[in-house]
Design a protein around this motif. Sequence first.
Motif, PDB file in Angstrom:
ATOM      1  N   GLY A   1      -0.023  -9.917  -2.481  1.00 27.45           N
ATOM      2  CA  GLY A   1      -1.462 -10.074  -2.691  1.00 27.45           C
ATOM      3  C   GLY A   1      -2.216  -8.783  -2.907  1.00 27.45           C
ATOM      4  N   CYS A   2      -1.845  -7.712  -2.202  1.00 23.61           N
ATOM      5  CA  CYS A   2      -2.614  -6.469  -2.394  1.00 23.61           C
ATOM      6  C   CYS A   2      -1.753  -5.213  -2.281  1.00 23.61           C
ATOM      7  CB  CYS A   2      -3.778  -6.409  -1.406  1.00 23.61           C
ATOM      8  SG  CYS A   2      -3.278  -6.342   0.316  1.00 23.61           S
ATOM      9  N   VAL A   3      -0.809  -5.200  -1.376  1.00 26.10           N
ATOM     10  CA  VAL A   3      -0.071  -3.967  -1.097  1.00 26.10           C
ATOM     11  C   VAL A   3       0.863  -3.594  -2.249  1.00 26.10           C
ATOM     12  CG1 VAL A   3       1.636  -2.916   0.445  1.00 26.10           C
ATOM     13  CG2 VAL A   3      -0.221  -4.296   1.396  1.00 26.10           C
ATOM     14  N   LEU A   4       1.568  -4.579  -2.799  1.00 19.90           N
ATOM     15  CA  LEU A   4       2.572  -4.292  -3.822  1.00 19.90           C
ATOM     16  C   LEU A   4       1.947  -3.779  -5.116  1.00 19.90           C
ATOM     17  CD1 LEU A   4       5.620  -4.372  -4.362  1.00 19.90           C
ATOM     18  CD2 LEU A   4       5.312  -6.680  -5.276  1.00 19.90           C
ATOM     19  N   SER A   5       0.830  -4.380  -5.514  1.00 19.46           N
ATOM     20  CA  SER A   5       0.186  -3.936  -6.759  1.00 19.46           C
ATOM     21  C   SER A   5      -0.321  -2.498  -6.623  1.00 19.46           C
ATOM     22  CB  SER A   5      -0.958  -4.882  -7.130  1.00 19.46           C
ATOM     23  OG  SER A   5      -1.834  -5.055  -6.049  1.00 19.46           O
ATOM     24  N   ALA A   6      -0.910  -2.169  -5.462  1.00 20.57           N
ATOM     25  CA  ALA A   6      -1.380  -0.805  -5.245  1.00 20.57           C
ATOM     26  C   ALA A   6      -0.209   0.171  -5.191  1.00 20.57           C
ATOM     27  CB  ALA A   6      -2.190  -0.729  -3.951  1.00 20.57           C
ATOM     28  N   ASP A   7       0.890  -0.255  -4.576  1.00 20.94           N
ATOM     29  CA  ASP A   7       2.077   0.603  -4.490  1.00 20.94           C
ATOM     30  C   ASP A   7       2.644   0.877  -5.884  1.00 20.94           C
ATOM     31  OD1 ASP A   7       4.244   1.939  -2.999  1.00 20.94           O
ATOM     32  OD2 ASP A   7       5.481   0.298  -3.766  1.00 20.94           O
ATOM     33  N   THR A   8       2.701  -0.172  -6.706  1.00 21.05           N
ATOM     34  CA  THR A   8       3.191  -0.004  -8.086  1.00 21.05           C
ATOM     35  C   THR A   8       2.321   0.988  -8.845  1.00 21.05           C
ATOM     36  OG1 THR A   8       3.997  -2.279  -8.067  1.00 21.05           O
ATOM     37  CG2 THR A   8       3.739  -1.231 -10.220  1.00 21.05           C
ATOM     38  N   PHE A   9       0.994   0.850  -8.680  1.00 17.07           N
ATOM     39  CA  PHE A   9       0.074   1.756  -9.379  1.00 17.07           C
ATOM     40  C   PHE A   9       0.215   3.191  -8.853  1.00 17.07           C
ATOM     41  CE2 PHE A   9      -4.305   3.523 -10.007  1.00 17.07           C
ATOM     42  CZ  PHE A   9      -4.202   3.657 -11.379  1.00 17.07           C
ATOM     43  N   ALA A  10       0.398   3.334  -7.524  1.00 15.38           N
ATOM     44  CA  ALA A  10       0.574   4.673  -6.950  1.00 15.38           C
ATOM     45  C   ALA A  10       1.828   5.344  -7.517  1.00 15.38           C
ATOM     46  CB  ALA A  10       0.659   4.585  -5.424  1.00 15.38           C
TER      47      ALA A  10
ATOM     48  N   LEU B   1       4.312   9.277 -11.295  1.00 16.42           N
ATOM     49  CA  LEU B   1       5.175   9.532 -12.444  1.00 16.42           C
ATOM     50  C   LEU B   1       4.399  10.224 -13.574  1.00 16.42           C
ATOM     51  CD1 LEU B   1       7.273   6.236 -12.639  1.00 16.42           C
ATOM     52  CD2 LEU B   1       8.158   8.534 -12.209  1.00 16.42           C
ATOM     53  N   ARG B   2       3.107   9.945 -13.659  1.00 14.72           N
ATOM     54  CA  ARG B   2       2.270  10.601 -14.668  1.00 14.72           C
ATOM     55  C   ARG B   2       1.867  12.014 -14.251  1.00 14.72           C
ATOM     56  NH1 ARG B   2      -0.508   7.671 -18.558  1.00 14.72           N
ATOM     57  NH2 ARG B   2      -0.869   9.777 -19.305  1.00 14.72           N
TER      58      ARG B   2
ATOM     59  N   LEU C   1      -3.259  10.087  -3.872  1.00 11.02           N
ATOM     60  CA  LEU C   1      -3.241   9.780  -2.437  1.00 11.02           C
ATOM     61  C   LEU C   1      -3.374   8.275  -2.265  1.00 11.02           C
ATOM     62  CD1 LEU C   1      -3.319  10.640   0.573  1.00 11.02           C
ATOM     63  CD2 LEU C   1      -5.815  10.745   0.365  1.00 11.02           C
ATOM     64  N   TYR C   2      -2.432   7.674  -1.530  1.00 11.26           N
ATOM     65  CA  TYR C   2      -2.426   6.219  -1.306  1.00 11.26           C
ATOM     66  C   TYR C   2      -2.498   5.957   0.198  1.00 11.26           C
ATOM     67  CZ  TYR C   2      -0.579   1.383  -1.363  1.00 11.26           C
ATOM     68  OH  TYR C   2      -0.396   0.033  -1.182  1.00 11.26           O
TER      69      TYR C   2
ATOM     70  N   ASN D   1       9.661  -0.314   1.791  1.00 10.07           N
ATOM     71  CA  ASN D   1       9.559   0.983   1.117  1.00 10.07           C
ATOM     72  C   ASN D   1       8.244   1.126   0.345  1.00 10.07           C
ATOM     73  OD1 ASN D   1      10.493   3.540   0.547  1.00 10.07           O
ATOM     74  ND2 ASN D   1      11.568   2.918  -1.316  1.00 10.07           N
ATOM     75  N   ILE D   2       7.167   0.648   0.951  1.00 15.21           N
ATOM     76  CA  ILE D   2       5.836   0.846   0.361  1.00 15.21           C
ATOM     77  C   ILE D   2       5.473   2.323   0.517  1.00 15.21           C
ATOM     78  CG2 ILE D   2       3.413   0.168   0.428  1.00 15.21           C
ATOM     79  CD1 ILE D   2       5.311  -2.094  -0.422  1.00 15.21           C
ATOM     80  N   SER D   3       5.006   2.939  -0.557  1.00 17.52           N
ATOM     81  CA  SER D   3       4.911   4.408  -0.583  1.00 17.52           C
ATOM     82  C   SER D   3       3.542   4.926  -0.123  1.00 17.52           C
ATOM     83  CB  SER D   3       5.220   4.928  -1.990  1.00 17.52           C
ATOM     84  OG  SER D   3       4.238   4.471  -2.910  1.00 17.52           O
ATOM     85  N   PHE D   4       3.040   4.398   1.015  1.00 16.38           N
ATOM     86  CA  PHE D   4       1.800   4.953   1.567  1.00 16.38           C
ATOM     87  C   PHE D   4       1.975   6.440   1.864  1.00 16.38           C
ATOM     88  CE2 PHE D   4       1.655   0.556   3.585  1.00 16.38           C
ATOM     89  CZ  PHE D   4       0.707   0.048   2.718  1.00 16.38           C
ATOM     90  N   ASP D   5       0.948   7.216   1.547  1.00 23.43           N
ATOM     91  CA  ASP D   5       0.917   8.580   2.065  1.00 23.43           C
ATOM     92  C   ASP D   5       0.503   8.565   3.527  1.00 23.43           C
ATOM     93  OD1 ASP D   5       1.451  10.449  -0.266  1.00 23.43           O
ATOM     94  OD2 ASP D   5      -0.102   9.155  -1.108  1.00 23.43           O
ATOM     95  N   TYR D   6      -0.292   7.537   3.894  1.00 28.31           N
ATOM     96  CA  TYR D   6      -0.713   7.412   5.287  1.00 28.31           C
ATOM     97  C   TYR D   6      -1.081   5.953   5.563  1.00 28.31           C
ATOM     98  CZ  TYR D   6      -3.109   8.222   9.713  1.00 28.31           C
ATOM     99  OH  TYR D   6      -3.481   8.185  11.035  1.00 28.31           O
ATOM    100  N   PHE D   7      -0.523   5.408   6.649  1.00 26.00           N
ATOM    101  CA  PHE D   7      -0.869   4.050   7.086  1.00 26.00           C
ATOM    102  C   PHE D   7      -1.499   4.168   8.470  1.00 26.00           C
ATOM    103  CE2 PHE D   7      -0.121  -0.077   9.071  1.00 26.00           C
ATOM    104  CZ  PHE D   7      -0.581  -0.928   8.073  1.00 26.00           C
TER     105      PHE D   7
END
Length: 313
Positions: A54-63, A68-69, A74-75, A116-122
């Motif tokens: 619902g929200c975490v995966l899409s933000a992780d994909t964008f991060a 890569l760009r 910062l996520y 393996n969600i790539s948060f910089d900080y949770f």
Amino acid sequence: IAAAAEAWARGAAALPKPWQPQKPVLPVEGMRNVLITSALPYVNNVPHLGNIIGCVLSADTFARYCRLRNWNTLYVCGTDEYGTATETKAVEEGLTPQEICDKYNAIHADIYRWFNISFDYFGRTTTPYQTTIAQDIFQRLLARGFLLQDTVEQLRCEDCQRFLADRFVEGTCPFCSYEEARGDQCDKCGKLINAVELKNPQCKLCRGVPVVKPTQHLFLDLPKLEEQLEPWLEQSWATGDWTANARYITRSWIRDGLKPRCITRDLKWGTPVPLDGFRDKVFYVWFDAPIGYLSITANYTEQWERWWKNPQQ
């Protein structure tokens, strides 16, 4: 396609070197700086696959795409921990609200690590920074005349000696007569309810019959903002990327006229209201929780304002 073929022919050696941001990640002059937040998950449950999609995966994909760009990215995210739902869960499990938050924050963090969600900080919202920033925003609103006081009719349980927040009340829906409607919404017909409208109301804590009594609350004086808001919205609709649904809902609010919005609650679990006459109340979770994005960033770095108060970058 031609550019992709050319890049492929040049091989990986020709690719730009991956950007290695400093720690903590802070905006860098001359770079594209991207701050990503995903909706703060509420703390009183175990997240499942639907929550993550619902929200975490899409933000992780964008991060991951942004990194890569070679964009300076910062996520951040964290658990939303104040409000009635936490108090209710604490009563159910026989724990204190703080113990509930500690328990489920650890569960959430564990599950996101497993995926393996790539948060910089949770982080979380039950922190000193949350109190400091929320109270500071409140004081600024107060000083600028954007708050007003009003009397609200509320249900009070004399046995429990407390005003009852919406979720601490059950009764018969005034619209469809469903007998287990909550004090904020009927799960059968879906209509929003004011708790005092319930028929045969009961306190969920002791099953006693509450009585209607007046209590003072603080409100955001939203009508005062209408004149400034309308031209801003017109410009934002013309230049921004609003969904049709977001436009429709916002237009309906403006068309019907903005109403004052209550920002305090008669609860124990929340950010305290720093104003005489209201110190036994806390902020309503929907005033408090969005500030969590700022406070979670502040817990990540003391230089959080470089992300949140930096329109030039």
